[in-house]
Design a protein around this motif. Structure first.
Motif, PDB file in Angstrom:
ATOM      1  N   THR A 245       0.830  -1.210   0.000  1.00 25.55           N
ATOM      2  CA  THR A 245       0.000   0.000   0.000  1.00 25.55           C
ATOM      3  C   THR A 245       0.863   1.258   0.000  1.00 25.55           C
ATOM      4  OG1 THR A 245      -1.786  -1.138   1.168  1.00 25.55           O
ATOM      5  CG2 THR A 245      -1.796   1.271   1.249  1.00 25.55           C
ATOM      6  N   ASP A 246       1.930   1.259   0.811  1.00 29.35           N
ATOM      7  CA  ASP A 246       2.823   2.426   0.837  1.00 29.35           C
ATOM      8  C   ASP A 246       3.483   2.657  -0.515  1.00 29.35           C
ATOM      9  OD1 ASP A 246       2.227   2.983   3.442  1.00 29.35           O
ATOM     10  OD2 ASP A 246       4.131   2.297   4.284  1.00 29.35           O
ATOM     11  N   LEU A 247       3.842   1.567  -1.185  1.00 28.09           N
ATOM     12  CA  LEU A 247       4.452   1.674  -2.510  1.00 28.09           C
ATOM     13  C   LEU A 247       3.494   2.372  -3.477  1.00 28.09           C
ATOM     14  CD1 LEU A 247       7.204   0.563  -3.603  1.00 28.09           C
ATOM     15  CD2 LEU A 247       5.920  -1.365  -4.513  1.00 28.09           C
ATOM     16  N   ARG A 248       2.237   1.989  -3.435  1.00 27.70           N
ATOM     17  CA  ARG A 248       1.228   2.577  -4.309  1.00 27.70           C
ATOM     18  C   ARG A 248       0.952   4.034  -3.928  1.00 27.70           C
ATOM     19  NH1 ARG A 248      -2.894  -1.374  -2.660  1.00 27.70           N
ATOM     20  NH2 ARG A 248      -4.373  -0.038  -3.765  1.00 27.70           N
ATOM     21  N   LEU A 249       0.964   4.329  -2.637  1.00 28.70           N
ATOM     22  CA  LEU A 249       0.728   5.704  -2.196  1.00 28.70           C
ATOM     23  C   LEU A 249       1.903   6.613  -2.570  1.00 28.70           C
ATOM     24  CD1 LEU A 249      -0.919   5.014   1.271  1.00 28.70           C
ATOM     25  CD2 LEU A 249      -2.040   6.015  -0.738  1.00 28.70           C
ATOM     26  N   GLN A 250       3.113   6.075  -2.551  1.00 26.22           N
ATOM     27  CA  GLN A 250       4.262   6.861  -2.996  1.00 26.22           C
ATOM     28  C   GLN A 250       4.104   7.247  -4.470  1.00 26.22           C
ATOM     29  OE1 GLN A 250       7.778   4.530  -2.124  1.00 26.22           O
ATOM     30  NE2 GLN A 250       7.174   4.298   0.013  1.00 26.22           N
ATOM     31  N   LYS A 251       3.622   6.302  -5.285  1.00 26.89           N
ATOM     32  CA  LYS A 251       3.378   6.615  -6.698  1.00 26.89           C
ATOM     33  C   LYS A 251       2.256   7.644  -6.826  1.00 26.89           C
ATOM     34  CE  LYS A 251       4.984   5.501  -9.791  1.00 26.89           C
ATOM     35  NZ  LYS A 251       6.006   6.233 -10.583  1.00 26.89           N
ATOM     36  N   ALA A 252       1.207   7.525  -6.003  1.00 23.58           N
ATOM     37  CA  ALA A 252       0.116   8.507  -6.031  1.00 23.58           C
ATOM     38  C   ALA A 252       0.634   9.895  -5.686  1.00 23.58           C
ATOM     39  CB  ALA A 252      -0.976   8.087  -5.054  1.00 23.58           C
ATOM     40  N   ASN A 253       1.496   9.982  -4.694  1.00 23.43           N
ATOM     41  CA  ASN A 253       2.098  11.252  -4.302  1.00 23.43           C
ATOM     42  C   ASN A 253       2.834  11.866  -5.491  1.00 23.43           C
ATOM     43  OD1 ASN A 253       3.524  13.359  -3.139  1.00 23.43           O
ATOM     44  ND2 ASN A 253       4.239  12.179  -1.391  1.00 23.43           N
ATOM     45  N   GLU A 254       3.602  11.044  -6.184  1.00 24.87           N
ATOM     46  CA  GLU A 254       4.355  11.516  -7.347  1.00 24.87           C
ATOM     47  C   GLU A 254       3.420  12.022  -8.439  1.00 24.87           C
ATOM     48  OE1 GLU A 254       6.893   9.325 -10.817  1.00 24.87           O
ATOM     49  OE2 GLU A 254       7.343   8.726  -8.744  1.00 24.87           O
ATOM     50  N   LEU A 255       2.342  11.274  -8.710  1.00 28.34           N
ATOM     51  CA  LEU A 255       1.407  11.686  -9.759  1.00 28.34           C
ATOM     52  C   LEU A 255       0.679  12.974  -9.388  1.00 28.34           C
ATOM     53  CD1 LEU A 255      -0.144   8.218 -10.710  1.00 28.34           C
ATOM     54  CD2 LEU A 255       1.486   9.565 -12.052  1.00 28.34           C
ATOM     55  N   LEU A 256       0.337  13.142  -8.129  1.00 28.09           N
ATOM     56  CA  LEU A 256      -0.339  14.365  -7.693  1.00 28.09           C
ATOM     57  C   LEU A 256       0.565  15.579  -7.844  1.00 28.09           C
ATOM     58  CD1 LEU A 256      -2.113  13.011  -4.480  1.00 28.09           C
ATOM     59  CD2 LEU A 256      -3.268  13.862  -6.537  1.00 28.09           C
ATOM     60  N   ARG A 257       1.848  15.395  -7.559  1.00 24.81           N
ATOM     61  CA  ARG A 257       2.788  16.520  -7.616  1.00 24.81           C
ATOM     62  C   ARG A 257       3.216  16.859  -9.038  1.00 24.81           C
ATOM     63  NH1 ARG A 257       7.306  15.348  -5.979  1.00 24.81           N
ATOM     64  NH2 ARG A 257       7.091  13.168  -5.316  1.00 24.81           N
ATOM     65  N   GLN A 258       3.335  15.843  -9.885  1.00 29.03           N
ATOM     66  CA  GLN A 258       3.977  16.044 -11.178  1.00 29.03           C
ATOM     67  C   GLN A 258       3.024  16.072 -12.365  1.00 29.03           C
ATOM     68  OE1 GLN A 258       7.168  13.205 -11.593  1.00 29.03           O
ATOM     69  NE2 GLN A 258       8.172  13.840  -9.704  1.00 29.03           N
ATOM     70  N   THR A 259       1.750  15.758 -12.157  1.00 32.08           N
ATOM     71  CA  THR A 259       0.809  15.731 -13.268  1.00 32.08           C
ATOM     72  C   THR A 259      -0.463  16.488 -12.895  1.00 32.08           C
ATOM     73  OG1 THR A 259      -0.537  13.775 -12.691  1.00 32.08           O
ATOM     74  CG2 THR A 259       1.620  13.362 -13.669  1.00 32.08           C
ATOM     75  N   ARG A 260      -1.316  16.688 -13.907  1.00 29.99           N
ATOM     76  CA  ARG A 260      -2.623  17.306 -13.689  1.00 29.99           C
ATOM     77  C   ARG A 260      -3.742  16.268 -13.750  1.00 29.99           C
ATOM     78  NH1 ARG A 260      -2.357  22.268 -17.904  1.00 29.99           N
ATOM     79  NH2 ARG A 260      -1.346  20.667 -19.147  1.00 29.99           N
ATOM     80  N   LEU A 261      -3.384  15.014 -13.597  1.00 33.57           N
ATOM     81  CA  LEU A 261      -4.364  13.939 -13.628  1.00 33.57           C
ATOM     82  C   LEU A 261      -5.384  14.134 -12.506  1.00 33.57           C
ATOM     83  CD1 LEU A 261      -4.483  11.340 -15.442  1.00 33.57           C
ATOM     84  CD2 LEU A 261      -3.506  10.105 -13.503  1.00 33.57           C
ATOM     85  N   PRO A 262      -6.697  14.038 -12.802  1.00 33.89           N
ATOM     86  CA  PRO A 262      -7.698  14.171 -11.736  1.00 33.89           C
ATOM     87  C   PRO A 262      -7.468  13.158 -10.628  1.00 33.89           C
ATOM     88  CG  PRO A 262      -8.740  14.190 -13.901  1.00 33.89           C
ATOM     89  CD  PRO A 262      -7.305  13.823 -14.130  1.00 33.89           C
ATOM     90  N   VAL A 263      -7.860  13.508  -9.426  1.00 28.05           N
ATOM     91  CA  VAL A 263      -7.649  12.630  -8.271  1.00 28.05           C
ATOM     92  C   VAL A 263      -8.297  11.272  -8.510  1.00 28.05           C
ATOM     93  CG1 VAL A 263      -8.161  12.302  -5.822  1.00 28.05           C
ATOM     94  CG2 VAL A 263      -7.368  14.527  -6.638  1.00 28.05           C
ATOM     95  N   SER A 264      -9.471  11.264  -9.136  1.00 19.44           N
ATOM     96  CA  SER A 264     -10.132   9.986  -9.406  1.00 19.44           C
ATOM     97  C   SER A 264      -9.285   9.088 -10.291  1.00 19.44           C
ATOM     98  CB  SER A 264     -11.496  10.226 -10.061  1.00 19.44           C
ATOM     99  OG  SER A 264     -11.347  10.921 -11.297  1.00 19.44           O
ATOM    100  N   GLN A 265      -8.574   9.691 -11.257  1.00 16.98           N
ATOM    101  CA  GLN A 265      -7.702   8.907 -12.134  1.00 16.98           C
ATOM    102  C   GLN A 265      -6.407   8.500 -11.430  1.00 16.98           C
ATOM    103  OE1 GLN A 265      -8.291   7.653 -15.180  1.00 16.98           O
ATOM    104  NE2 GLN A 265     -10.383   8.416 -14.996  1.00 16.98           N
ATOM    105  N   VAL A 266      -5.924   9.333 -10.528  1.00 17.64           N
ATOM    106  CA  VAL A 266      -4.760   8.945  -9.725  1.00 17.64           C
ATOM    107  C   VAL A 266      -5.103   7.710  -8.893  1.00 17.64           C
ATOM    108  CG1 VAL A 266      -3.213   9.634  -7.848  1.00 17.64           C
ATOM    109  CG2 VAL A 266      -3.792  11.270  -9.652  1.00 17.64           C
ATOM    110  N   ALA A 267      -6.310   7.692  -8.342  1.00 17.48           N
ATOM    111  CA  ALA A 267      -6.750   6.530  -7.562  1.00 17.48           C
ATOM    112  C   ALA A 267      -6.728   5.267  -8.410  1.00 17.48           C
ATOM    113  CB  ALA A 267      -8.153   6.776  -6.999  1.00 17.48           C
ATOM    114  N   ILE A 268      -7.271   5.354  -9.624  1.00 24.05           N
ATOM    115  CA  ILE A 268      -7.289   4.192 -10.520  1.00 24.05           C
ATOM    116  C   ILE A 268      -5.876   3.777 -10.904  1.00 24.05           C
ATOM    117  CG2 ILE A 268      -7.954   3.419 -12.833  1.00 24.05           C
ATOM    118  CD1 ILE A 268     -10.449   5.224 -12.545  1.00 24.05           C
ATOM    119  N   ALA A 269      -5.024   4.764 -11.209  1.00 20.42           N
ATOM    120  CA  ALA A 269      -3.657   4.483 -11.651  1.00 20.42           C
ATOM    121  C   ALA A 269      -2.803   3.866 -10.559  1.00 20.42           C
ATOM    122  CB  ALA A 269      -2.999   5.767 -12.157  1.00 20.42           C
ATOM    123  N   THR A 270      -3.242   3.952  -9.315  1.00 15.16           N
ATOM    124  CA  THR A 270      -2.471   3.369  -8.209  1.00 15.16           C
ATOM    125  C   THR A 270      -3.228   2.236  -7.521  1.00 15.16           C
ATOM    126  OG1 THR A 270      -3.243   5.213  -6.814  1.00 15.16           O
ATOM    127  CG2 THR A 270      -1.047   5.402  -7.772  1.00 15.16           C
ATOM    128  N   GLY A 271      -4.230   1.714  -8.206  1.00 13.12           N
ATOM    129  CA  GLY A 271      -4.831   0.458  -7.779  1.00 13.12           C
ATOM    130  C   GLY A 271      -5.881   0.530  -6.692  1.00 13.12           C
TER     131      GLY A 271
END
Length: 299
Positions: A245-271
């Protein structure tokens, strides 16, 4: 180089595995003889002669993929994507997939010389400067010999660590690189991980968007669930589930900081199965909900 590095591992898997685990066919729009950069020729079948179902389709493109007309491949690739085929891009192949819109909301990589041009066309592309990226039904790599590492990861997922290692040994590819080679997710204090625990971590790294069941990871890494639980506690001081779970949340953190992907899509992209469960898990780890965390990072 890229074509051979993508094709040869599956041929070797059949040889080492003692049965036809993979069947490779070569395709082009018209079924021509395609000459590679080294002068070798591939005899291809036309798209219309391809089987109805293909498990994986890899687009391999060298030279300047921006000169390729993606419309020649659009119907074929979109049709098979809708049927559930894994689409892959090798070297410049990801450029063609991206320009057809087949990598939207997916993390991917491409040969380094094409990154800036792709981002000029679309700053929202989720490009990562990594050797390879496997995200749900998409598998992309940077070209050169990187396909060897990506195919090792795919063979490991399909048939387990021992066969993947045997294929790498066959090619004297004795230091298989992870997707995160430039920025390892395994901390430096854990460089001496037991090989089977390291294999389990690599499987987790390769399956962020579609997390594998723990029992499946243990099986593919040649561990019992109990051995894996004990190994993760000894190596990381965490349960297997917490580490994943931490591994996936670290990727979510990266996507939130570095992209404009909606939060709903960040959730999907991190499982995560839904946005609310993602928001709770993210807040538990980082002390803020994803939207608030993103706003704070933008200041």
């Amino acid at each position: 180089m890229s074509a051979a590095a993508a094709i040869e591992p599956v041929r070797a898997a059949n040889l080492v595995g003692g049965s036809e685990l993979y069947r490779a066919i070569f395709l082009s729009p018209e079924g021509e003889h395609i000459r590679s950069s080294c002068g070798g020729v591939f005899e291809t079948k036309a798209f219309g002669a391809a089987p109805e179902h293909l498990d994986m389709i890899f687009v391999i493109a060298g030279a300047n993929p921006f000169l390729v007309n993606p419309a020649h491949y659009a119907n074929f690739l979109r049709r098979h994507a809708s049927r559930g085929s894994i689409l892959g891009g090798v070297s410049g192949g990801a450029v063609i997939l991206a320009r057809l819109g087949l990598l939207e909301t997916c993390r991917f990589t491409v040969h380094w010389e094409h990154i800036d041009a792709l981002l000029e066309e679309n700053p929202d592309h989720l490009i990562e400067k990594r050797l390879f990226v496997i995200d749900r039904k998409r598998a992309t790599c940077a070209g050169g010999v990187a396909p060897l590492d990506m195919m090792h990861a795919l063979i490991r997922t399909h048939f387990g660590q021992p066969l993947a290692d045997s294929v790498s040994d066959w090619f004297i590819h004795t230091r298989v690189r992870t997707a995160e080679e430039a920025q390892l997710l395994i901390n430096q204090e854990h460089v001496d991980l037991h090989p089977q625990i390291a294999a389990a971590v690599r499987l987790m790294q390769d399956h962020i968007a579609e997390p594998l069941p723990i029992e499946r990871i243990a099986h593919l890494a040649s561990l019992s669930p109990r051995q894996m639980l004990r190994g993760f506690r000894e190596s990381f001081g965490q349960t297997v589930n917490r580490f994943y779970t931490d591994l996936r949340l670290q990727k979510a953190n990266e996507l939130l900081r570095q992209t404009r992907l909606p939060v709903s899509q960040v959730a999907i992209a991190t499982g995560f199965s839904n946005q609310s469960s993602f928001a709770r898990a993210f807040q538990d780890k980082y002390g803020a909900r994803p939207k608030d965390w993103r706003k704070r990072a933008e200041r």
